[in-house]
Design an enzyme around this catalytic site. Sequence first.
Site, PDB file in Angstrom:
ATOM      1  N   ALA A 136       0.865  -1.184   0.000  1.00  0.00           N
ATOM      2  CA  ALA A 136       0.000   0.000   0.000  1.00  0.00           C
ATOM      3  C   ALA A 136       0.894   1.224   0.000  1.00  0.00           C
ATOM      4  O   ALA A 136       1.994   1.206   0.564  1.00  0.00           O
ATOM      5  CB  ALA A 136      -0.916   0.017   1.222  1.00  0.00           C
ATOM      6  N   SER A 137       0.423   2.278  -0.655  1.00  0.00           N
ATOM      7  CA  SER A 137       1.203   3.505  -0.735  1.00  0.00           C
ATOM      8  C   SER A 137       0.266   4.687  -0.550  1.00  0.00           C
ATOM      9  O   SER A 137      -0.561   4.974  -1.410  1.00  0.00           O
ATOM     10  CB  SER A 137       1.908   3.573  -2.099  1.00  0.00           C
ATOM     11  OG  SER A 137       2.690   4.731  -2.206  1.00  0.00           O
ATOM     12  N   ILE A 194       1.384   9.822   3.326  1.00  0.00           N
ATOM     13  CA  ILE A 194       2.512  10.083   4.219  1.00  0.00           C
ATOM     14  C   ILE A 194       3.565   8.983   4.162  1.00  0.00           C
ATOM     15  O   ILE A 194       4.756   9.245   4.304  1.00  0.00           O
ATOM     16  CB  ILE A 194       2.001  10.274   5.659  1.00  0.00           C
ATOM     17  CG1 ILE A 194       1.281  11.625   5.775  1.00  0.00           C
ATOM     18  CG2 ILE A 194       3.128  10.194   6.682  1.00  0.00           C
ATOM     19  CD1 ILE A 194       0.640  11.866   7.116  1.00  0.00           C
ATOM     20  N   GLN A 228       4.441   4.471   2.982  1.00  0.00           N
ATOM     21  CA  GLN A 228       4.083   3.260   2.247  1.00  0.00           C
ATOM     22  C   GLN A 228       4.466   2.053   3.082  1.00  0.00           C
ATOM     23  O   GLN A 228       5.321   2.132   3.967  1.00  0.00           O
ATOM     24  CB  GLN A 228       4.753   3.242   0.887  1.00  0.00           C
ATOM     25  CG  GLN A 228       6.273   3.326   0.900  1.00  0.00           C
ATOM     26  CD  GLN A 228       6.817   3.702  -0.479  1.00  0.00           C
ATOM     27  OE1 GLN A 228       6.530   4.755  -1.015  1.00  0.00           O
ATOM     28  NE2 GLN A 228       7.623   2.806  -1.041  1.00  0.00           N
ATOM     29  N   ASP A 235      -9.160   7.580  12.084  1.00  0.00           N
ATOM     30  CA  ASP A 235      -8.942   7.590  10.622  1.00  0.00           C
ATOM     31  C   ASP A 235      -9.427   6.272  10.013  1.00  0.00           C
ATOM     32  O   ASP A 235      -8.663   5.546   9.383  1.00  0.00           O
ATOM     33  CB  ASP A 235      -7.450   7.808  10.343  1.00  0.00           C
ATOM     34  CG  ASP A 235      -7.178   8.136   8.870  1.00  0.00           C
ATOM     35  OD1 ASP A 235      -8.125   8.544   8.163  1.00  0.00           O
ATOM     36  OD2 ASP A 235      -6.022   7.999   8.436  1.00  0.00           O
TER      37      ASP A 235
END
Length: 241
Positions: free
Chosen positions: A54-55, A58, A60, A209
């Site tokens: 995942a990237s 802020i 990866q 989040d």
Amino acid sequence: TRPDIVGAELATELERLQTKVPPDSPQVVAELVEEELGCPLTELFAEFSETPVASASIGQVHRARLMNGQQVAVKVQRRDIARRVRVDLDILQGLAQLAERLPELEPYRPCASVAEFQRALRRELDFDRERRHMDEFRRCFAGSELVHIPRPFPEYCTERVIVMEWFDGVPLSSPQAIAASGMDLGAVARRGAELYLEMIFRHGFYHADPHPGNLVLLEGGGIGLLDYGMVGRIDESLRED
């Protein structure tokens, strides 16, 4: 996640920042990890995948294996992100000051909103703070069947690198994979709701989040919660109210 605030078109574009940002190169990632942990990558990990799983905006995440065989996720901050965030926040602050002068925008308190956003984003850049949040959540939910919190490995963690337990599961950002998993989605939804009620009303400390890339469905119906850079706290009197 908030098209009601920014509109559907912009929300769709911003959604790409959750998991689909073009990654830093393998060389840049390796240099930063070695710089932070003080050892060559080959001495730190038995395996280290150059391709991130995942990237995001802020940092990866790369899959790796420690020398003892433990499968881990390595979250690496982007090389120049602190400077870029600082510049963007300065621009945003200037725009908020202009917006404050417009009578139709003044009730939204643009400067106060940007100040809150600045505090949250600067805290998110401190991965050591995130590791402490993970430890606190693990204490809150020790033995819980509602949620699984990855275990961090403090000896491999700094302000810009976190090494944590790897979770095998299906992210909520992959609806097709979720549909194919055969899980009882009603039960998963109820479990997610119960999790947040417990965080807010029992602990007064919650994951702030919860976008789909940060929620993973684990085998057996458990929920894996990822990314603890942004949290919220509610004091006892407010919880009671």
